[in-house]
Design a protein around this motif. Structure first.
Motif, PDB file in Angstrom:
ATOM      1  N   ASP A   1      -5.015   7.401  -2.004  1.00  0.00           N
ATOM      2  CA  ASP A   1      -5.326   8.718  -0.223  1.00  0.00           C
ATOM      3  C   ASP A   1      -3.421   9.461  -1.116  1.00  0.00           C
ATOM      4  OD1 ASP A   1      -4.770   9.093   2.213  1.00  0.00           O
ATOM      5  OD2 ASP A   1      -3.342   8.008   2.262  1.00  0.00           O
TER       6      ASP A   1
ATOM      7  N   TYR B   1       1.000  -0.949   0.045  1.00  0.00           N
ATOM      8  CA  TYR B   1       0.092   0.236  -0.256  1.00  0.00           C
ATOM      9  C   TYR B   1       0.771   1.105   0.425  1.00  0.00           C
ATOM     10  CZ  TYR B   1      -4.426  -3.038   0.710  1.00  0.00           C
ATOM     11  OH  TYR B   1      -5.162  -3.828   0.664  1.00  0.00           O
TER      12      TYR B   1
ATOM     13  N   LYS C   1      -6.041  -6.817  -2.584  1.00  0.00           N
ATOM     14  CA  LYS C   1      -5.971  -6.446  -0.937  1.00  0.00           C
ATOM     15  C   LYS C   1      -4.766  -7.510  -0.053  1.00  0.00           C
ATOM     16  CE  LYS C   1     -11.165  -7.003  -1.267  1.00  0.00           C
ATOM     17  NZ  LYS C   1     -11.047  -5.399  -0.878  1.00  0.00           N
TER      18      LYS C   1
ATOM     19  N   ALA D   1      -8.063   1.886  -3.252  1.00  0.00           N
ATOM     20  CA  ALA D   1      -7.565   3.363  -2.023  1.00  0.00           C
ATOM     21  C   ALA D   1      -6.838   3.938  -1.303  1.00  0.00           C
ATOM     22  CB  ALA D   1      -8.609   2.477  -0.667  1.00  0.00           C
ATOM     23  N   ALA D   2      -5.618   2.560  -1.162  1.00  0.00           N
ATOM     24  CA  ALA D   2      -4.462   3.424  -0.818  1.00  0.00           C
ATOM     25  C   ALA D   2      -4.147   4.850  -1.824  1.00  0.00           C
ATOM     26  CB  ALA D   2      -2.981   2.191  -1.025  1.00  0.00           C
TER      27      ALA D   2
ATOM     28  N   THR E   1       1.719   1.107  -5.222  1.00  0.00           N
ATOM     29  CA  THR E   1       0.730   1.317  -5.871  1.00  0.00           C
ATOM     30  C   THR E   1       0.896   2.057  -6.858  1.00  0.00           C
ATOM     31  OG1 THR E   1       0.455   3.205  -4.627  1.00  0.00           O
ATOM     32  CG2 THR E   1      -0.494   1.426  -3.403  1.00  0.00           C
TER      33      THR E   1
ATOM     34  N   ARG F   1      -0.765  -1.373   7.077  1.00  0.00           N
ATOM     35  CA  ARG F   1      -1.700  -0.460   7.147  1.00  0.00           C
ATOM     36  C   ARG F   1      -2.910  -1.315   6.628  1.00  0.00           C
ATOM     37  NH1 ARG F   1       1.997   3.125   3.807  1.00  0.00           N
ATOM     38  NH2 ARG F   1       2.431   1.405   3.159  1.00  0.00           N
TER      39      ARG F   1
ATOM     40  N   MET G   1      -6.051  -0.291   4.983  1.00  0.00           N
ATOM     41  CA  MET G   1      -6.810  -0.538   4.028  1.00  0.00           C
ATOM     42  C   MET G   1      -7.360  -1.453   3.122  1.00  0.00           C
ATOM     43  SD  MET G   1      -3.911   2.553   2.628  1.00  0.00           S
ATOM     44  CE  MET G   1      -4.852   3.616   2.248  1.00  0.00           C
ATOM     45  N   ASP G   2      -8.737   0.031   2.370  1.00  0.00           N
ATOM     46  CA  ASP G   2      -9.442  -1.486   1.875  1.00  0.00           C
ATOM     47  C   ASP G   2      -8.756  -2.317   0.986  1.00  0.00           C
ATOM     48  OD1 ASP G   2     -11.602  -0.673   3.660  1.00  0.00           O
ATOM     49  OD2 ASP G   2     -12.075   0.818   2.363  1.00  0.00           O
TER      50      ASP G   2
END
Length: 392
Positions: free
Chosen positions: A70, A9, A94, A66-67, A14, A59, A61-62
């Motif tokens: 962000d 993440y 995930k 999402a990461a 990412t 972390r 996170m969904d």
């Protein structure tokens, strides 16, 4: 091919995911990918530009979208439409819960982390869980890359780190003070026969026990510490002084950065291995040690925009002293992410060609490469080209 990312993440991971899937869709061009240079023509036969991603992170996170979002909202480091065009895929990625064992005060300060050790697991149980997570994802074309935050220099034990039998005993003894997260991830990957690349200054596979494991399992691995910015320039520029017989008297490097990386490196214990990695290259290139200052400081508003100010004092003919300055200003994830894909591809090629142990020819990608003292960027690139051409 499949890529399992430690620190899935994070902004580098990412961005690599976004870029990898965008390349598949022909949304972006191949600028920044070393493996797409003409020198490496034919790599597609062994490692095509087609990626599936998974990984570990601490972390909560969904998912990877999402990461990514962000990070994008903080940095705007590429066009938003690229992210949206790969959104469906990223939402399905995930990360499994990871470990942050002995990762230092920088990680501890983050607060919102969920780790395997919080479940009260023993060292052996943590290692088994990491291994099982990778095993569920992996196939014969999977590579593991560590992009997690920098750890402190570990407490070394010849008993536990000197051989694979000792490492296994460390796990069974639950000797957590001698283990680090990066060691455990590297152990899990190598045990499964998965090529492993360490993009961080953390120890990873760089202990005798894990080097032995890589040879026993016939697995290629490489590292350490991705060479993406100021050190890339330093190891490219320093040879100029060497070639022209100009004496470098002193070299000052002052780095400022924000984001999670900067926050973690603002802690002395986390920063130590990073500074050592950046500082040692001058002696290796020049053959002597000029006076040097290497500083890394947290500057929150920069987020992922890493800036380095370098001052070089050098002496020329007739003893005349002169000066050279440069500033490196780049989005770290943008210069780092394509190298994650490059390293994964080259490691997969190495595996398919039956190579194993430390692949020192991949030193081009690292500040502190294993099994070689060559950090001169020009020499490293020639090594990489010759190695690859010899495989085909």
């Amino acid at each position: 091919m499949k890529v399992w990312l430690i620190g899935a993440y994070g902004i580098v991971s990412t961005t690599a995911m976004v870029g990898g899937k965008a390349l598949e869709k022909n949304i972006i061009d191949k600028v920044g990918l070393v493996s797409e240079l003409p020198f490496f023509s034919g790599i597609d036969k062994y490692a095509p530009l087609s990626f599936e991603f998974g990984g570990h992170d601490v972390r909560p996170m969904d998912n990877a979208y999402a990461a990514s979002l962000d990070h994008w909202e903080q940095n705007r480091h590429f066009e938003r439409h690229i992210l949206e065009e790969v959104r469906d895929y990223l939402e399905g990625v995930k990360a499994a819960k990871g470990t942050a064992l002995n990762c230092g005060s920088g990680i501890e300060e983050l607060g919102k982390i969920e780790t395997l050790e919080q479940e009260g697991l023993t060292l052996r149980e943590i290692a088994d869980r990491l291994t099982e997570d990778m095993k569920k994802f992996a196939d014969d074309e999977t590579v593991v890359i560590n992009t997690a935050s920098t750890e402190p220099v570990p407490k070394y034990s010849e008993e536990y780190h000197g051989s694979i039998d000792g490492f296994e005993r460390m796990l069974d003894d639950d000797a957590k003070e001698y283990a680090t997260a990066s060691m455990l991830y590297a152990y899990a990957a190598l045990k499964l026969g998965l090529p492993y690349g360490n993009f961080t200054p953390s120890v990873g596979s760089n202990i005798p026990a894990l080097k032995q494991l890589a040879i026993e399992k016939k697995v290629p691995h490489a590292g350490n510490d991705g060479k993406t910015g100021e050190t890339l320039v330093k190891t490219t520029l320093a040879p100029m002084f060497l070639y022209r017989n100009l004496e470098v008297i002193g070299w000052m490097s002052y780095n400022i950065l924000g984001d999670l990386d900067g926050k973690v490196l603002s802690h002395r214990d986390n920063k130590e291995s990073k500074v050592v990695s950046k500082d040692k290259v001058l002696e290796k290139v020049l053959g002597y040690s000029p006076y040097s200052i290497t500083e890394i400081n947290y500057f929150p508003s920069l987020v992922d925009n890493k800036t380095a100010f370098d001052f070089i004092h050098f002496k020329g003919f007739l003893g005349t002293k002169m000066k050279f300055y440069f500033i490196w200003d780049a989005i770290d994830a943008i210069v780092a992410a394509p190298l994650i894909l490059d390293i994964a591809r080259f490691l997969l090629v190495a595996k398919k060609k039956g190579l194993y142990g430390v692949i020192k020819e991949l030193s081009f990608f690292f500040k502190s490469p294993m099994e070689t003292d060559i950090v001169n960027t020009h020499q490293q690139f020639e090594m990489l080209k010759e190695w690859f051409s010899g495989l085909l």
